[in-house]
Design a protein around this motif. Sequence first.
Motif, PDB file in Angstrom:
ATOM      1  N   PRO A 154       0.946  -1.154   0.015  1.00 42.82           N
ATOM      2  CA  PRO A 154       0.028  -0.162   0.070  1.00 42.82           C
ATOM      3  C   PRO A 154       0.952   1.361   0.069  1.00 42.82           C
ATOM      4  O   PRO A 154       1.910   1.324   0.523  1.00 42.82           O
ATOM      5  N   PHE A 155       0.410   2.434  -0.597  1.00 47.25           N
ATOM      6  CA  PHE A 155       0.824   3.732  -0.635  1.00 47.25           C
ATOM      7  C   PHE A 155      -0.262   4.620  -0.068  1.00 47.25           C
ATOM      8  O   PHE A 155      -1.207   4.617  -0.304  1.00 47.25           O
ATOM      9  N   LYS A 156       0.430   5.814   0.494  1.00 46.94           N
ATOM     10  CA  LYS A 156      -0.203   6.942   0.736  1.00 46.94           C
ATOM     11  C   LYS A 156      -0.481   7.616  -0.603  1.00 46.94           C
ATOM     12  O   LYS A 156       0.372   7.565  -1.529  1.00 46.94           O
ATOM     13  N   VAL A 157      -1.531   8.671  -0.611  1.00 47.23           N
ATOM     14  CA  VAL A 157      -1.920   9.126  -1.703  1.00 47.23           C
ATOM     15  C   VAL A 157      -0.951  10.205  -2.144  1.00 47.23           C
ATOM     16  O   VAL A 157      -0.523  10.263  -3.627  1.00 47.23           O
ATOM     17  N   GLU A 158      -0.124  10.819  -1.362  1.00 45.49           N
ATOM     18  CA  GLU A 158       0.916  11.558  -1.849  1.00 45.49           C
ATOM     19  C   GLU A 158       2.239  10.816  -2.569  1.00 45.49           C
ATOM     20  O   GLU A 158       2.674  11.515  -3.550  1.00 45.49           O
ATOM     21  N   GLU A 159       2.417   9.610  -2.199  1.00 45.05           N
ATOM     22  CA  GLU A 159       3.350   8.880  -2.748  1.00 45.05           C
ATOM     23  C   GLU A 159       2.928   8.583  -3.940  1.00 45.05           C
ATOM     24  O   GLU A 159       3.407   8.401  -5.033  1.00 45.05           O
ATOM     25  N   LEU A 160       1.503   8.098  -4.253  1.00 45.99           N
ATOM     26  CA  LEU A 160       1.096   7.684  -5.635  1.00 45.99           C
ATOM     27  C   LEU A 160       1.071   8.932  -6.627  1.00 45.99           C
ATOM     28  O   LEU A 160       1.465   8.682  -7.710  1.00 45.99           O
ATOM     29  N   GLU A 162       3.265  11.282  -6.558  1.00 45.52           N
ATOM     30  CA  GLU A 162       4.768  11.344  -6.775  1.00 45.52           C
ATOM     31  C   GLU A 162       4.974  10.450  -7.706  1.00 45.52           C
ATOM     32  O   GLU A 162       5.678  10.734  -9.031  1.00 45.52           O
ATOM     33  N   LYS A 163       4.593   9.040  -7.830  1.00 45.28           N
ATOM     34  CA  LYS A 163       4.930   8.132  -9.052  1.00 45.28           C
ATOM     35  C   LYS A 163       4.200   8.645 -10.410  1.00 45.28           C
ATOM     36  O   LYS A 163       4.668   8.323 -11.167  1.00 45.28           O
ATOM     37  N   VAL A 164       2.910   9.037 -10.116  1.00 44.90           N
ATOM     38  CA  VAL A 164       2.441   9.794 -11.331  1.00 44.90           C
ATOM     39  C   VAL A 164       3.230  10.866 -12.187  1.00 44.90           C
ATOM     40  O   VAL A 164       3.162  10.918 -12.972  1.00 44.90           O
ATOM     41  N   LYS A 165       3.461  11.863 -11.238  1.00 45.18           N
ATOM     42  CA  LYS A 165       4.310  12.888 -11.542  1.00 45.18           C
ATOM     43  C   LYS A 165       5.538  12.545 -12.166  1.00 45.18           C
ATOM     44  O   LYS A 165       6.047  13.248 -13.372  1.00 45.18           O
ATOM     45  N   TYR A 172      -4.349   6.558 -14.506  1.00 41.74           N
ATOM     46  CA  TYR A 172      -5.432   5.978 -14.738  1.00 41.74           C
ATOM     47  C   TYR A 172      -5.448   4.603 -13.988  1.00 41.74           C
ATOM     48  O   TYR A 172      -6.395   3.591 -14.193  1.00 41.74           O
ATOM     49  N   CYS A 173      -4.324   4.250 -13.221  1.00 36.59           N
ATOM     50  CA  CYS A 173      -4.427   2.811 -12.486  1.00 36.59           C
ATOM     51  C   CYS A 173      -5.545   2.906 -11.691  1.00 36.59           C
ATOM     52  O   CYS A 173      -5.780   4.078 -10.713  1.00 36.59           O
ATOM     53  N   PHE A 174      -6.251   1.726 -11.378  1.00 38.03           N
ATOM     54  CA  PHE A 174      -7.266   1.501 -10.427  1.00 38.03           C
ATOM     55  C   PHE A 174      -6.438   1.405  -8.878  1.00 38.03           C
ATOM     56  O   PHE A 174      -5.411   0.854  -9.050  1.00 38.03           O
ATOM     57  N   VAL A 175      -7.438   1.848  -8.069  1.00 36.38           N
ATOM     58  CA  VAL A 175      -6.933   1.867  -6.568  1.00 36.38           C
ATOM     59  C   VAL A 175      -7.924   1.099  -5.743  1.00 36.38           C
ATOM     60  O   VAL A 175      -9.159   1.258  -6.004  1.00 36.38           O
ATOM     61  N   LYS A 176      -7.539   0.790  -4.821  1.00 36.56           N
ATOM     62  CA  LYS A 176      -8.396   0.032  -3.836  1.00 36.56           C
ATOM     63  C   LYS A 176      -7.888   0.370  -2.165  1.00 36.56           C
ATOM     64  O   LYS A 176      -6.810   0.393  -2.105  1.00 36.56           O
ATOM     65  N   ARG A 188      -9.610   5.518  -9.324  1.00 38.35           N
ATOM     66  CA  ARG A 188      -8.467   5.622 -10.048  1.00 38.35           C
ATOM     67  C   ARG A 188      -7.589   6.534  -9.185  1.00 38.35           C
ATOM     68  O   ARG A 188      -8.229   7.406  -8.430  1.00 38.35           O
ATOM     69  N   ILE A 189      -6.381   6.585  -9.415  1.00 40.98           N
ATOM     70  CA  ILE A 189      -5.471   7.219  -8.703  1.00 40.98           C
ATOM     71  C   ILE A 189      -5.636   8.827  -8.623  1.00 40.98           C
ATOM     72  O   ILE A 189      -5.737   9.593  -8.049  1.00 40.98           O
ATOM     73  N   GLU A 190      -6.084   9.175 -10.165  1.00 36.59           N
ATOM     74  CA  GLU A 190      -6.515  10.275 -10.527  1.00 36.59           C
ATOM     75  C   GLU A 190      -7.738  11.026  -9.533  1.00 36.59           C
ATOM     76  O   GLU A 190      -7.819  12.058  -9.248  1.00 36.59           O
ATOM     77  N   ASP A 191      -8.482  10.163  -9.212  1.00 36.25           N
ATOM     78  CA  ASP A 191      -9.696  10.522  -8.314  1.00 36.25           C
ATOM     79  C   ASP A 191      -9.265  10.846  -6.873  1.00 36.25           C
ATOM     80  O   ASP A 191      -9.850  11.657  -6.281  1.00 36.25           O
TER      81      ASP A 191
END
Length: 196
Positions: A154-160, A162-165, A172-176, A188-191
């Motif tokens: 698992p990752f925190k949103v800020e980590e996700l 950063e990975k997108v950036k 657009y990867c799905f998250v749960k 999605r991560i974008e959401d």
Amino acid sequence: MNKYLHETIPNLKPFNYERHHDTYFINQQWVLVNGISKKKSIYTFKEDNILEISRKDDVIKTSWTLNILNNFTIETEDGLITVEAYFKDDDILVLNNQEKEEFAMYINSTNYDDELNSVEDIQTFLKEKYKKKVSSIIYDHEFYYIEQSKEFGPFKVEELAEKVKSGEISAYCFVKDVNEYDYSKRMRIEDLIQEL
């Protein structure tokens, strides 16, 4: 009568003297939500059992008492009523009438910068309040993501974010959520990033 209240407003916490009385109740300006479109009323429960009800240029002083069972009696224009107090959050108070199937809801406007004068103002207040709450929950929470049929996290949103950036993963990867079993919510991560 409590069933009616709890079905209408779920997740209420009963008034707790130690937690609520001094910090969240006394000397706070409680705007009555019921009937605000017709007439704005501000209730201030003061020490020495004085209740001030302010309406435009008029201030009515009356009384209130609290008994050992955390039930309040309030002197109103209609006579003495007994209510049970609940908090939805620290700034939303609900007084449930013990004799009728009705309740009054109040919003603490003491630390709120804008005026609460209408139903629209109340809606704006609630929208902003819960938007901040969701953002703080999302910010501290952890999520898994799935990319090319593999799960990571698992990752925190800020980590996700950063990975997108950095281009490491797609927005657009799905998250749960860590507590969910699958990706059926199609979030999605974008959401998540939009809520920060």
